[in-house]
Design an enzyme around this catalytic site. Structure first.
Site, PDB file in Angstrom:
ATOM      1  CG  ASN A   1      17.145  32.355  18.164  1.00 37.88           C
ATOM      2  OD1 ASN A   1      17.865  31.653  17.472  1.00 37.88           O
ATOM      3  ND2 ASN A   1      15.839  32.174  18.228  1.00 37.88           N
ATOM      4  CB  ILE A   2      20.731  32.253  23.641  1.00 36.99           C
ATOM      5  CG1 ILE A   2      21.921  32.203  22.676  1.00 36.99           C
ATOM      6  CG2 ILE A   2      20.962  31.343  24.853  1.00 36.99           C
ATOM      7  CD1 ILE A   2      23.178  32.880  23.186  1.00 36.99           C
ATOM      8  CD  GLU A   3      13.543  30.339  21.886  1.00 41.76           C
ATOM      9  OE1 GLU A   3      13.062  29.273  22.292  1.00 41.76           O
ATOM     10  OE2 GLU A   3      13.093  30.983  20.918  1.00 41.76           O
TER      11      GLU A   3
ATOM     12  CB  CYS B   1      17.459  38.685  19.160  1.00 43.64           C
ATOM     13  SG  CYS B   1      15.725  38.918  19.552  1.00 43.64           S
TER      14      CYS B   1
ATOM     15  CD  GLU C   1      18.391  39.869  14.853  1.00 49.28           C
ATOM     16  OE1 GLU C   1      18.364  39.073  15.814  1.00 49.28           O
ATOM     17  OE2 GLU C   1      17.434  40.031  14.078  1.00 49.28           O
TER      18      GLU C   1
ATOM     19  CB  CYS D   1      12.744  42.165  17.732  1.00 48.77           C
ATOM     20  SG  CYS D   1      14.045  42.417  18.969  1.00 48.77           S
TER      21      CYS D   1
ATOM     22  CB  CYS E   1      17.669  43.459  17.507  1.00 55.34           C
ATOM     23  SG  CYS E   1      17.811  41.987  18.540  1.00 55.34           S
TER      24      CYS E   1
HETATM   25  N1  THU Z   1      14.426  36.288  17.217  1.00 56.62           N
HETATM   26  C1  THU Z   1      15.692  36.613  16.853  1.00 56.62           C
HETATM   27  O1  THU Z   1      16.679  36.006  17.317  1.00 56.62           O
HETATM   28  N2  THU Z   1      15.871  37.620  15.963  1.00 56.62           N
HETATM   29  C2  THU Z   1      14.866  38.261  15.317  1.00 56.62           C
HETATM   30  O2  THU Z   1      15.127  39.111  14.480  1.00 56.62           O
HETATM   31  C3  THU Z   1      13.467  37.921  15.625  1.00 56.62           C
HETATM   32  C4  THU Z   1      13.260  36.986  16.755  1.00 56.62           C
HETATM   33  C5  THU Z   1      14.230  35.128  18.121  1.00 56.62           C
HETATM   34  C6  THU Z   1      13.765  35.410  19.501  1.00 56.62           C
HETATM   35  C7  THU Z   1      13.115  34.091  19.876  1.00 56.62           C
HETATM   36  O3  THU Z   1      14.107  33.196  20.321  1.00 56.62           O
HETATM   37  C8  THU Z   1      12.572  33.559  18.563  1.00 56.62           C
HETATM   38  O4  THU Z   1      13.263  34.262  17.544  1.00 56.62           O
HETATM   39  C9  THU Z   1      11.073  33.729  18.387  1.00 56.62           C
HETATM   40  O5  THU Z   1      10.699  35.041  18.628  1.00 56.62           O
END
Ligand code: THU
Length: 143
Positions: free
Chosen positions: A45-47, A56, A58, A94, A97
């Site tokens: 995941n890359i915020e 996310c 995925e 989520c 995804c």
């Molecule tokens: N996130 C994912 O990368 N994959 C998931 O299946 C659930 C959520 C990430 C998004 C965000 O960066 C962090 O988790 C918290 O929601």
């Protein structure tokens, strides 16, 4: 899916999780997507300071694959937890995804939700996204 193959995929997801960019949530996720041709595409995941552009793990893995011409997949492994902690819950993809993956795999994708290499559960995208909306829904007379 065979235990050894599941473990390999989880190991790849755990490696990818190390690159998660999560200065805001500190929740780190790694994913490993197994293509039908045997290739494995990983993602984290890359915020973003703007929050909504966050990608996310995925979708990072999926978009890496599709952008390299690979569009057929058999399984994905996902691992997530707060930085430095082990979670009691598995990280399930989520809704966005689920929809993004459904476009390419339909309901048959094997989804491995893992806490560790040995502690995981296996489900399918069809179970996570029943009656999913996909490319067939846009056809007039789908098979
Ligand atoms: N996130 C994912 O990368 N994959 C998931 O299946 C659930 C959520 C990430 C998004 C965000 O960066 C962090 O988790 C918290 O929601």
């Amino acid at each position: 899916m065979e235990q050894q193959q599941a473990r390999e995929l989880i190991r790849a997801a755990l490696k990818a999780r190390m690159f998660a960019y999560t200065p805001y949530s500190h929740f780190k996720v790694g994913a490993a997507l197994l293509a039908k041709n045997g290739q494995v595409f990983t993602g984290c995941n890359i915020e973003n300071a703007g929050y909504t552009p966050t990608n996310c793990a995925e979708r990072t893995a999926l978009f890496k694959a599709v952008s390299e011409g690979v569009t057929e997949f058999s399984a994905i492994a996902i691992v997530g937890s707060l930085e430095g902690k082990t979670n009691t819950l598995v990280t399930s993809p989520c809704g966005v995804c689920r929809q993004a993956l459904f476009e390419f795999t339909g309901p048959d994708l094997t989804v491995i939700l893992a806490k560790s290499e040995t502690d995981y559960m296996e489900t399918t995208l069809g179970e996570l996204l029943p009656y999913g909306f996909g490319p067939k829904n846009l056809e007039i007379n789908p098979e």
